[in-house]
Write an enzyme that holds these catalytic residues in place. Structure first.
Site, PDB file in Angstrom:
ATOM      1  N   ARG A   1       0.829  -1.205   0.000  1.00 50.58           N
ATOM      2  CA  ARG A   1       0.000   0.000   0.000  1.00 50.58           C
ATOM      3  C   ARG A   1       0.868   1.262   0.000  1.00 50.58           C
ATOM      4  NH1 ARG A   1      -3.828   2.529   4.311  1.00 50.58           N
ATOM      5  NH2 ARG A   1      -5.352   3.611   2.990  1.00 50.58           N
TER       6      ARG A   1
ATOM      7  N   HIS B   1       0.492   4.354  -2.670  1.00 48.43           N
ATOM      8  CA  HIS B   1       0.290   5.751  -2.271  1.00 48.43           C
ATOM      9  C   HIS B   1       1.460   6.624  -2.694  1.00 48.43           C
ATOM     10  CE1 HIS B   1      -3.219   5.333   0.761  1.00 48.43           C
ATOM     11  NE2 HIS B   1      -3.341   4.489  -0.219  1.00 48.43           N
ATOM     12  N   ASP B   2       2.658   6.080  -2.637  1.00 43.36           N
ATOM     13  CA  ASP B   2       3.812   6.857  -3.103  1.00 43.36           C
ATOM     14  C   ASP B   2       3.615   7.238  -4.564  1.00 43.36           C
ATOM     15  OD1 ASP B   2       6.296   8.107  -3.097  1.00 43.36           O
ATOM     16  OD2 ASP B   2       7.310   6.302  -3.834  1.00 43.36           O
TER      17      ASP B   2
ATOM     18  N   GLY C   1       4.092  10.962  -7.947  1.00 48.89           N
ATOM     19  CA  GLY C   1       4.897   9.948  -8.621  1.00 48.89           C
ATOM     20  C   GLY C   1       5.679   9.057  -7.664  1.00 48.89           C
TER      21      GLY C   1
ATOM     22  N   ASP D   1       8.369   8.372  -5.985  1.00 48.31           N
ATOM     23  CA  ASP D   1       9.592   9.129  -5.674  1.00 48.31           C
ATOM     24  C   ASP D   1       9.903   9.115  -4.177  1.00 48.31           C
ATOM     25  OD1 ASP D   1       7.617  10.736  -4.649  1.00 48.31           O
ATOM     26  OD2 ASP D   1       8.397  12.594  -5.524  1.00 48.31           O
TER      27      ASP D   1
ATOM     28  N   ASN E   1      -6.391  10.449   6.394  1.00 45.75           N
ATOM     29  CA  ASN E   1      -6.052   9.229   7.128  1.00 45.75           C
ATOM     30  C   ASN E   1      -5.635   8.086   6.245  1.00 45.75           C
ATOM     31  OD1 ASN E   1      -5.681   9.493   9.689  1.00 45.75           O
ATOM     32  ND2 ASN E   1      -7.775   9.121  10.337  1.00 45.75           N
TER      33      ASN E   1
ATOM     34  N   HIS F   1      -6.191  -5.950  -2.550  1.00 39.06           N
ATOM     35  CA  HIS F   1      -7.051  -6.098  -1.370  1.00 39.06           C
ATOM     36  C   HIS F   1      -7.299  -7.568  -1.041  1.00 39.06           C
ATOM     37  CE1 HIS F   1      -8.711  -1.693  -1.657  1.00 39.06           C
ATOM     38  NE2 HIS F   1      -7.429  -1.748  -1.360  1.00 39.06           N
TER      39      HIS F   1
ATOM     40  N   ASP G   1      -9.794  -9.589   2.974  1.00 40.29           N
ATOM     41  CA  ASP G   1     -10.212 -10.829   2.323  1.00 40.29           C
ATOM     42  C   ASP G   1     -10.625 -11.800   3.422  1.00 40.29           C
ATOM     43  OD1 ASP G   1     -10.417 -13.358   1.233  1.00 40.29           O
ATOM     44  OD2 ASP G   1      -8.523 -13.275   0.128  1.00 40.29           O
TER      45      ASP G   1
ATOM     46  N   THR H   1      -8.987 -15.916   2.384  1.00 41.00           N
ATOM     47  CA  THR H   1      -7.553 -16.251   2.421  1.00 41.00           C
ATOM     48  C   THR H   1      -6.756 -14.970   2.689  1.00 41.00           C
ATOM     49  OG1 THR H   1      -7.410 -15.996   0.014  1.00 41.00           O
ATOM     50  CG2 THR H   1      -7.716 -18.243   0.839  1.00 41.00           C
TER      51      THR H   1
ATOM     52  N   ASP I   1      -3.692 -13.930  -3.677  1.00 39.32           N
ATOM     53  CA  ASP I   1      -4.277 -14.815  -4.692  1.00 39.32           C
ATOM     54  C   ASP I   1      -5.456 -14.124  -5.367  1.00 39.32           C
ATOM     55  OD1 ASP I   1      -6.172 -14.773  -2.703  1.00 39.32           O
ATOM     56  OD2 ASP I   1      -5.938 -16.862  -2.118  1.00 39.32           O
TER      57      ASP I   1
HETATM   58  C1  HEM Z   1      -8.947   1.111  -6.359  1.00 40.62           C
HETATM   59  C2  HEM Z   1      -9.015   2.028  -5.420  1.00 40.62           C
HETATM   60  C3  HEM Z   1      -8.573   1.802  -4.003  1.00 40.62           C
HETATM   61  C4  HEM Z   1      -9.229   2.238  -2.902  1.00 40.62           C
HETATM   62  C5  HEM Z   1     -10.511   3.060  -2.870  1.00 40.62           C
HETATM   63  C6  HEM Z   1      -8.490   1.765  -1.764  1.00 40.62           C
HETATM   64  C7  HEM Z   1      -8.845   2.017  -0.445  1.00 40.62           C
HETATM   65  C8  HEM Z   1      -8.286   1.405   0.644  1.00 40.62           C
HETATM   66  C9  HEM Z   1      -8.729   1.577   2.004  1.00 40.62           C
HETATM   67  C10 HEM Z   1      -9.841   2.510   2.454  1.00 40.62           C
HETATM   68  C11 HEM Z   1      -7.992   0.748   2.774  1.00 40.62           C
HETATM   69  C12 HEM Z   1      -8.109   0.549   4.289  1.00 40.62           C
HETATM   70  C13 HEM Z   1      -7.167   1.447   5.017  1.00 40.62           C
HETATM   71  C14 HEM Z   1      -7.343   1.351   6.507  1.00 40.62           C
HETATM   72  O1  HEM Z   1      -8.455   1.378   7.004  1.00 40.62           O
HETATM   73  O2  HEM Z   1      -6.315   1.263   7.213  1.00 40.62           O
HETATM   74  C15 HEM Z   1      -7.069   0.063   1.916  1.00 40.62           C
HETATM   75  C16 HEM Z   1      -6.138  -0.851   2.325  1.00 40.62           C
HETATM   76  C17 HEM Z   1      -5.195  -1.410   1.499  1.00 40.62           C
HETATM   77  N1  HEM Z   1      -4.996  -1.127   0.163  1.00 40.62           N
HETATM   78 FE1  HEM Z   1      -6.235  -0.090  -1.007  1.00 40.62          FE
HETATM   79  N2  HEM Z   1      -7.416   1.058  -2.181  1.00 40.62           N
HETATM   80  C18 HEM Z   1      -7.412   1.056  -3.548  1.00 40.62           C
HETATM   81  C19 HEM Z   1      -6.456   0.486  -4.363  1.00 40.62           C
HETATM   82  C20 HEM Z   1      -5.320  -0.139  -3.908  1.00 40.62           C
HETATM   83  C21 HEM Z   1      -4.186  -0.487  -4.708  1.00 40.62           C
HETATM   84  C22 HEM Z   1      -4.043  -0.152  -6.191  1.00 40.62           C
HETATM   85  C23 HEM Z   1      -3.294  -1.113  -3.891  1.00 40.62           C
HETATM   86  C24 HEM Z   1      -1.923  -1.656  -4.206  1.00 40.62           C
HETATM   87  C25 HEM Z   1      -1.555  -2.076  -5.379  1.00 40.62           C
HETATM   88  C26 HEM Z   1      -3.902  -1.174  -2.589  1.00 40.62           C
HETATM   89  C27 HEM Z   1      -3.362  -1.814  -1.510  1.00 40.62           C
HETATM   90  C28 HEM Z   1      -3.934  -1.855  -0.265  1.00 40.62           C
HETATM   91  C29 HEM Z   1      -3.450  -2.701   0.799  1.00 40.62           C
HETATM   92  C30 HEM Z   1      -2.324  -3.709   0.702  1.00 40.62           C
HETATM   93  C31 HEM Z   1      -4.226  -2.400   1.925  1.00 40.62           C
HETATM   94  C32 HEM Z   1      -4.079  -2.992   3.334  1.00 40.62           C
HETATM   95  C33 HEM Z   1      -3.170  -2.100   4.125  1.00 40.62           C
HETATM   96  C34 HEM Z   1      -2.768  -2.665   5.464  1.00 40.62           C
HETATM   97  O3  HEM Z   1      -3.192  -3.754   5.847  1.00 40.62           O
HETATM   98  O4  HEM Z   1      -1.968  -2.002   6.139  1.00 40.62           O
HETATM   99  N3  HEM Z   1      -5.108  -0.554  -2.618  1.00 40.62           N
HETATM  100  N4  HEM Z   1      -7.266   0.483   0.627  1.00 40.62           N
HETATM  101  C1  LIG Z   2      -7.248   9.849  11.707  1.00 38.03           C
HETATM  102  O1  LIG Z   2      -6.343   9.188  12.565  1.00 38.03           O
HETATM  103  C2  LIG Z   2      -6.249   9.752  13.835  1.00 38.03           C
HETATM  104  C3  LIG Z   2      -5.229   8.953  14.642  1.00 38.03           C
HETATM  105  O2  LIG Z   2      -4.270   8.378  13.833  1.00 38.03           O
HETATM  106  C4  LIG Z   2      -7.614   9.755  14.518  1.00 38.03           C
HETATM  107  O3  LIG Z   2      -7.521  10.420  15.762  1.00 38.03           O
HETATM  108  C5  LIG Z   2      -8.650  10.476  13.650  1.00 38.03           C
HETATM  109  O4  LIG Z   2      -9.924  10.353  14.211  1.00 38.03           O
HETATM  110  C6  LIG Z   2      -8.660   9.873  12.247  1.00 38.03           C
HETATM  111  N1  LIG Z   2      -9.556  10.624  11.374  1.00 38.03           N
HETATM  112  C7  LIG Z   2     -10.460  10.057  10.582  1.00 38.03           C
HETATM  113  C8  LIG Z   2     -11.253  10.985   9.737  1.00 38.03           C
HETATM  114  O5  LIG Z   2     -10.634   8.858  10.524  1.00 38.03           O
END
Ligand code: HEM
Ligand SMILES: *[C@@H]1O[C@H](CO)[C@@H](O)[C@H](O)[C@H]1NC(C)=O
Ligand SMILES: *[C@@H]1O[C@H](CO)[C@@H](O)[C@H](O)[C@H]1NC(C)=O
Length: 337
Positions: A70, A74-75, A80, A82, A102, A204, A256, A259, A264
């Site tokens: 992730r 985001h980077d 870009g 970077d 967040n 995901h 997921d 799994t 996968d």
């Molecule tokens: C298609 C649009 C996407 C949306 C709207 C989206 C949104 C999100 C959101 C809301 C989370 C949960 C964050 C949290 O609550 O901590 C998440 C987690 C995650 N996303 Fe996405 N994402 C997208 C695409 C991607 C892409 C392209 C990747 C990587 C190639 C990615 C990789 C991940 C991973 C690995 C997590 C889990 C992070 C963790 O467990 O720390 N996502 N994403």
């Molecule tokens: C963003 O994260 C902070 C702590 O990391 C939390 O206090 C705050 O409520 C979160 N904001 C949103 C909109 O989820």
């Protein structure tokens, strides 16, 4: 007036055309600098060194996988690929990683890159030769393979960016509430296709989400219905029990349900069952324009793996910095002074 056009020399026309091409395809122009084995002469073992650190970190905690993957996404989507996402905030600048939308990026992703950078820099000849952006790209490639996903050759040659601001995040990342058109145009704005978007969403297949990211779907979907009608009834029940109203905001659940620790194609099978966690996940199946691709990848893991690897390479080309646009950071979290 028209006459003047015919007087312009063909050579000049060629130059104007070339210049236009460069302006219209800036990603393509800069990605031409990326290549495999970029460090063959300066730090030939760099991929082995990074893989060793990532493997060790993976053995300590699985969160390394989703955290690093992730972080790379985001980077690349903010200014870009970077490593601008790695920069820590200072008293005078709130960096990307602290944007209030967040990002909740897992600390283990940052830690993986910092440890890999230290190992690279400790290798004779490699010190300050490899960018943080490239180390992140290598690590993201490695975690996917470690979790059972495809392995692929990584392109290298990125420089580290010179700016990282919280405001640069705004409008550059997709939200979990997005529909297909919004997702497609967000990815298109970074030079990625709808196919790339559907493939990358397969990330995901691993990782966690905080309950607030999908609470709208399980409690207050609309004034007419309490639950998003596209969610599987029994899955809603599970989600409601793991994420009761007023749950501790730190609680995160597997994205997921089937799994969670394997990279996968289960993500696509889940979508077919109504078990996509976010609107942005489930819409890939409910929208008939993307459903055929979901069905293909649900039934054909090789086809998904190939599409994911190709999409990761495309993601890694987004907004790459070269020349005077960047440098090689000594500390990934601080700009060189
Ligand atoms: C298609 C649009 C996407 C949306 C709207 C989206 C949104 C999100 C959101 C809301 C989370 C949960 C964050 C949290 O609550 O901590 C998440 C987690 C995650 N996303 Fe996405 N994402 C997208 C695409 C991607 C892409 C392209 C990747 C990587 C190639 C990615 C990789 C991940 C991973 C690995 C997590 C889990 C992070 C963790 O467990 O720390 N996502 N994403
Ligand atoms: C963003 O994260 C902070 C702590 O990391 C939390 O206090 C705050 O409520 C979160 N904001 C949103 C909109 O989820
Ligand atoms: C809901 O999920 C269950 C268990 O995975 C599955 O058997 C059922 O077919 C799903 N229902 C729908 C409407 O997809």
């Amino acid at each position: 007036m028209a006459r003047q056009v015919f007087d312009v020399s063909p050579v000049l026309v060629m130059w104007v055309l070339l210049l236009n091409l460069c302006l219209f395809f800036p990603n393509k122009a800069s990605s031409a600098q990326l290549r495999q084995n970029y460090y063959a002469n300066t730090c030939p073992n760099v991929e082995k060194i990074v893989r060793g650190v990532v493997t060790q970190k993976f053995q300590q905690t699985f969160v390394t996988v989703p955290g690093t993957l992730r972080l790379f996404f985001h980077d690349c989507f903010v200014q870009g690929c970077d490593a601008s996402v790695m920069i820590a905030s200072t008293s005078s600048n709130t960096a990307e990683k602290d944007n209030p939308i967040n990002l909740s990026l897992a600390g283990d992703g940052f830690d993986t890159v910092i440890k890999a950078k230290a190992a690279v820099d400790a290798t004779s000849g490699c010190t300050n030769k490899v960018s943080c952006a490239d180390i992140l790209a290598m690590a993201a490639r490695d975690v996917v393979a470690l979790a059972g996903g495809p392995s692929f050759a990584v392109e290298l040659g990125r420089l580290d960016g010179l700016s990282s601001t919280s405001s640069s995040v705004n409008g550059n990342l997709p939200l979990p509430t997005f529909d297909l058109d919004k997702l497609t145009s967000m990815f298109a704005s970074h030079g990625l296709s709808q196919n790339d978007m559907i493939a990358l969403s397969g990330a995901h297949s691993v990782g966690f989400s905080h309950c607030n990211q999908f609470a709208n779907r399980i409690y207050s979907y609309s004034t007419k219905s309490q639950v998003d009608p596209s969610i599987n009834k029994s899955y809603v029940g599970q989600l409601q029990s793991m994420c009761p109203k007023n749950v501790d905001p730190r609680i995160a659940i597997n994205m997921d349900p089937n799994t969670p620790r394997t990279f996968d194609n289960m993500y696509y099978k889940n979508l077919q069952q109504g078990e996509g966690l976010f609107t942005s996940d489930q819409v890939l199946y409910t929208d008939t324009r993307s459903r055929p691709t979901v069905n293909l990848w649900a039934s054909n893991p090789t086809s998904f793996n190939n599409a994911f690897a190709a999409a990761m390479i495309n993601l890694g080309r987004v907004g790459v910095k070269t020349g005077s646009q960047g440098n090689i950071r000594r500390d990934c979290s601080v700009f060189n002074s």
